[in-house]
Design a protein around this motif. Sequence first.
Motif, PDB file in Angstrom:
ATOM      1  N   LEU A  15     -13.354   2.313  -2.905  1.00  0.00           N
ATOM      2  CA  LEU A  15     -12.127   1.524  -2.893  1.00  0.00           C
ATOM      3  C   LEU A  15     -11.151   2.029  -1.841  1.00  0.00           C
ATOM      4  O   LEU A  15     -11.011   3.240  -1.634  1.00  0.00           O
ATOM      5  N   THR A  16     -10.473   1.113  -1.189  1.00  0.00           N
ATOM      6  CA  THR A  16      -9.454   1.469  -0.216  1.00  0.00           C
ATOM      7  C   THR A  16      -8.464   0.311  -0.118  1.00  0.00           C
ATOM      8  O   THR A  16      -8.582  -0.681  -0.857  1.00  0.00           O
ATOM      9  N   ILE A  17      -7.487   0.438   0.771  1.00  0.00           N
ATOM     10  CA  ILE A  17      -6.557  -0.653   1.051  1.00  0.00           C
ATOM     11  C   ILE A  17      -6.508  -0.872   2.562  1.00  0.00           C
ATOM     12  O   ILE A  17      -7.001  -0.039   3.334  1.00  0.00           O
ATOM     13  N   ASP A  18      -5.912  -1.949   2.974  1.00  0.00           N
ATOM     14  CA  ASP A  18      -5.686  -2.204   4.385  1.00  0.00           C
ATOM     15  C   ASP A  18      -4.368  -1.534   4.762  1.00  0.00           C
ATOM     16  O   ASP A  18      -3.293  -2.040   4.461  1.00  0.00           O
ATOM     17  N   PHE A  19      -4.470  -0.377   5.417  1.00  0.00           N
ATOM     18  CA  PHE A  19      -3.274   0.396   5.739  1.00  0.00           C
ATOM     19  C   PHE A  19      -2.424  -0.258   6.829  1.00  0.00           C
ATOM     20  O   PHE A  19      -1.325   0.216   7.108  1.00  0.00           O
ATOM     21  N   SER A  20      -2.911  -1.314   7.421  1.00  0.00           N
ATOM     22  CA  SER A  20      -2.097  -2.026   8.404  1.00  0.00           C
ATOM     23  C   SER A  20      -1.182  -3.059   7.744  1.00  0.00           C
ATOM     24  O   SER A  20      -0.378  -3.683   8.420  1.00  0.00           O
ATOM     25  N   GLN A  21      -1.313  -3.225   6.426  1.00  0.00           N
ATOM     26  CA  GLN A  21      -0.487  -4.178   5.693  1.00  0.00           C
ATOM     27  C   GLN A  21       0.645  -3.442   4.960  1.00  0.00           C
ATOM     28  O   GLN A  21       0.396  -2.681   4.029  1.00  0.00           O
ATOM     29  N   PRO A  22       1.895  -3.656   5.371  1.00  0.00           N
ATOM     30  CA  PRO A  22       3.034  -2.951   4.753  1.00  0.00           C
ATOM     31  C   PRO A  22       3.122  -3.123   3.244  1.00  0.00           C
ATOM     32  O   PRO A  22       3.461  -2.177   2.528  1.00  0.00           O
ATOM     33  N   SER A  23       2.800  -4.306   2.727  1.00  0.00           N
ATOM     34  CA  SER A  23       2.897  -4.528   1.280  1.00  0.00           C
ATOM     35  C   SER A  23       1.895  -3.670   0.523  1.00  0.00           C
ATOM     36  O   SER A  23       2.181  -3.190  -0.586  1.00  0.00           O
ATOM     37  N   ALA A  24       0.724  -3.443   1.124  1.00  0.00           N
ATOM     38  CA  ALA A  24      -0.283  -2.592   0.484  1.00  0.00           C
ATOM     39  C   ALA A  24       0.167  -1.135   0.484  1.00  0.00           C
ATOM     40  O   ALA A  24       0.009  -0.414  -0.509  1.00  0.00           O
ATOM     41  N   VAL A  25       0.735  -0.685   1.608  1.00  0.00           N
ATOM     42  CA  VAL A  25       1.214   0.695   1.705  1.00  0.00           C
ATOM     43  C   VAL A  25       2.377   0.920   0.747  1.00  0.00           C
ATOM     44  O   VAL A  25       2.492   1.980   0.124  1.00  0.00           O
ATOM     45  N   LYS A  26       3.226  -0.071   0.608  1.00  0.00           N
ATOM     46  CA  LYS A  26       4.358   0.029  -0.321  1.00  0.00           C
ATOM     47  C   LYS A  26       3.866   0.189  -1.762  1.00  0.00           C
ATOM     48  O   LYS A  26       4.374   1.024  -2.517  1.00  0.00           O
ATOM     49  N   ALA A  27       2.850  -0.582  -2.133  1.00  0.00           N
ATOM     50  CA  ALA A  27       2.282  -0.465  -3.474  1.00  0.00           C
ATOM     51  C   ALA A  27       1.616   0.892  -3.662  1.00  0.00           C
ATOM     52  O   ALA A  27       1.703   1.507  -4.735  1.00  0.00           O
ATOM     53  N   LEU A  28       0.953   1.383  -2.617  1.00  0.00           N
ATOM     54  CA  LEU A  28       0.335   2.709  -2.677  1.00  0.00           C
ATOM     55  C   LEU A  28       1.396   3.780  -2.894  1.00  0.00           C
ATOM     56  O   LEU A  28       1.236   4.672  -3.743  1.00  0.00           O
TER      57      LEU A  28
END
Length: 333
Positions: free
Chosen positions: A66-79
């Motif tokens: 599992l990972t996230i798209d670190f280029s997406q600010p909304s994903a980083v914010k949730a992380l």
Amino acid sequence: MKSAQMKSIKNGHLATDPSTALDKKTNAKAEMHHRNVHNHGYDFVKLAQVHAPLRIFLSANPAGKLTIDFSQPSAVKALNAGLLKQFYQVQHWDIPAGFLCPAVPGRADYIHYIADLLGQDKDGQIPQGKQIRGLDIGTGANLIYPIVASQSYGWNMIGSDINQASYSAASLIVESNPNLRKLVSVRLQKQPKAIFSGVVKDNELFDFSLCNPPFHISADAALAGSRKKNQNLARHSQKRRGKDSTTTNQSSLNFGGQHSELWCEGGEFEFVKSMITESVAFKTQVKWFTSLLSKKDNVLPLLTLAEKLGATECKTINMAQGAKASRFIAWRF
């Protein structure tokens, strides 16, 4: 074993401290401070359990992890919200759209190395408790440094910012979390050209100040830098996620960021130069002044300035997070 290399400046030259950034047993470069709870990467399963909104951003990479798209600010914010819940007991954390959303692990490293710096005057014993007072210059809407410092070591932290919206957002984070209300407060800097003046009160004492200064010299430079960073993040994300295309908006600033967060006239050099110059007037109120520097070439001239202005001890502490090298300078009178 300390994983940072410390240097002091003597007679205008940087002198290497005996500490080393290499693990003596493996000769491997330590990626993060040994007390950093983020040393082992992200456990996205656990984080999604702690912070449910993160789930919609999770996907499997080609290796099945599992990972996230670190280029997406909304994903980083949730992380970030998940990390702050899991490791720092911050249940309510949010920032306005368009504001800087920093990576928590690297910010935590700065705090842990400051703890080592303070421990040098205590025979290596890391100081803990609210009797230790720190000042975060330019805390931003995210309030990351005061959060990590207060919850990792129990330090009493003050965050200052010149931006009204940042001040309001950071204040709301404090008020929304009882564990922060006990140790963290936020002050608005009302003097456009001042750094310590207007924030540090008469006869008020601090063990240290810290700062992540605006890096860029202009809005155009900030945008160009962000575009490059977005492109790199998108490219790495494609590799991790096995995708051939990206929807990243290359014209937007990566992870957000306001004027005061990203750029100032003269960039970080002029900002920290002003900080060092002004620190002379507060030399009896702050034991250690520190600031991150993104450009290695700025280290020597800035510490030389501090020495010329009467600093009795100057250091540069090198840090590393994976392939990224970073550093902060420290001086005292």
